[in-house]
Enzyme design. Structure first.
Site, PDB file in Angstrom:
ATOM      1  N   GLY A  54       0.822  -1.204   0.000  1.00 55.31           N
ATOM      2  CA  GLY A  54       0.000   0.000   0.000  1.00 55.31           C
ATOM      3  C   GLY A  54       0.851   1.246   0.000  1.00 55.31           C
ATOM      4  CB  SER A  55      -0.066   4.795  -0.499  1.00 55.50           C
ATOM      5  OG  SER A  55      -1.006   4.934   0.563  1.00 55.50           O
ATOM      6  CG  ASP A  69       0.722  -4.090   5.817  1.00 55.39           C
ATOM      7  OD1 ASP A  69       0.725  -3.138   5.010  1.00 55.39           O
ATOM      8  OD2 ASP A  69       0.227  -5.197   5.553  1.00 55.39           O
ATOM      9  N   GLY A  70       0.532  -0.971   6.604  1.00 59.59           N
ATOM     10  CA  GLY A  70      -0.444   0.089   6.783  1.00 59.59           C
ATOM     11  C   GLY A  70      -1.799  -0.479   7.155  1.00 59.59           C
ATOM     12  N   GLY A 127      -5.636  -2.312  -0.868  1.00 59.98           N
ATOM     13  CA  GLY A 127      -4.744  -2.559  -1.990  1.00 59.98           C
ATOM     14  C   GLY A 127      -4.910  -3.932  -2.606  1.00 59.98           C
ATOM     15  CD  GLU A 156      -1.958  -6.077   3.028  1.00 58.61           C
ATOM     16  OE1 GLU A 156      -1.405  -5.061   2.574  1.00 58.61           O
ATOM     17  OE2 GLU A 156      -3.170  -6.128   3.279  1.00 58.61           O
TER      18      GLU A 156
END
Length: 262
Positions: A34-35, A89-90, A105, A111
């Protein structure tokens, strides 16, 4: 460079910068997707190249793997790693108990596998990701393509008896085609508004044939690092019950992430 960043990107950057401080030499590290996670991978790459940090990374998607290799991180599979020291992680949303919605995402399956195979999961996020109750962000579920429309109908029926506000289910698209995960599956997004009982919903969704995994991460996250647009960082440890606040200074000459601004 940072002077060109939006407040949200600044928040993501400082959260990532603080989170990688948990990574030590020799660790096996889960690399999120992800971003926000991309900032973290870039920060780790900088530490590998400039500080001689020696780590092995297990990416949660093909695009994270490509980025990790690009910035100089040794990439291995989860089977090769066996177990991970930490995953960073986000999140699309998190609540006060550090329960999460992830999968915006489309990498929720890998994940979740990587996060649960780690001694510790650290989530990096900007302040806008914090919610009182999960559900404002659509909950993704990964489903196999075979009979996916039947699975969608069954999920809609299941939601009638769940403590949620909305029950709309949509197939995620990529342009004119269905979005396809790294495992060749589809994503259904559940527009629920509010999830009153995340534990129950997660359990019943995963019992349904055709559903591979859902984006509710319950009792998995240990620490959340929350970034603000002015450089402030808040680190919350759910196990220790601590909250630490700090501020990171921006290096205006740093161009490490300039390509991310294009």
């Amino acid at each position: 460079m940072t002077g060109e960043l939006s407040p949200i990107d600044k928040a993501k950057f400082v959260a990532a910068k603080r989170a990688v401080e948990f990574v030590e030499d020799g660790m096996r590290v889960g690399l999120g997707t992800g971003s926000t996670a991309a900032w973290m991978v870039r920060c780790l790459g900088e530490m590998v190249r400039e500080d001689g940090l020696k780590i092995r990374g297990v990416p949660t998607s093909t695009r994270t793997a490509e980025l990790a290799r690009e910035v100089g991180i040794e990439v291995i599979t989860l089977d090769e790693a066996g177990w991970l020291d930490v995953t960073i992680d986000g999140a699309d949303e998190f609540d006060g108990k550090l329960n999460l919605i992830k999968g915006g995402g489309g990498a929720l399956l890998q994940e979740k596998i990587v996060a649960t195979a780690s001694d510790q999961m650290i989530v990096i996020a900007d302040v806008g990701k914090e919610v009182e109750t999960l559900g404002a962000f659509p909950l993704p579920i990964e489903v196999i393509p075979f009979g996916w429309q039947t699975t969608k109908l069954l999920v809609e029926e299941l939601l009638i008896n769940m403590d949620v506000l909305g029950r709309e289910v949509t197939q995620r698209m990529k342009g004119d085609e269905p979005f396809v995960t790294d495992e060749g599956n589809f994503i259904l997004d559940l527009h629920l508004g509010r999830i009153g009982n995340p534990h129950q919903l997660s359990m019943v969704l995963n019992q349904m044939p055709g559903v591979v995994e859902n984006g509710l991460f319950i009792d998995i996250c240990d620490i959340v690092v929350l970034g603000y647009g002015d450089g402030r960082v808040e680190t919350r440890d759910i196990n220790e019950g601590t909250v630490e606040e700090d501020r990171l200074d921006f290096a205006e000459s740093d161009n490490l992430f300039s390509d991310m601004l294009d």
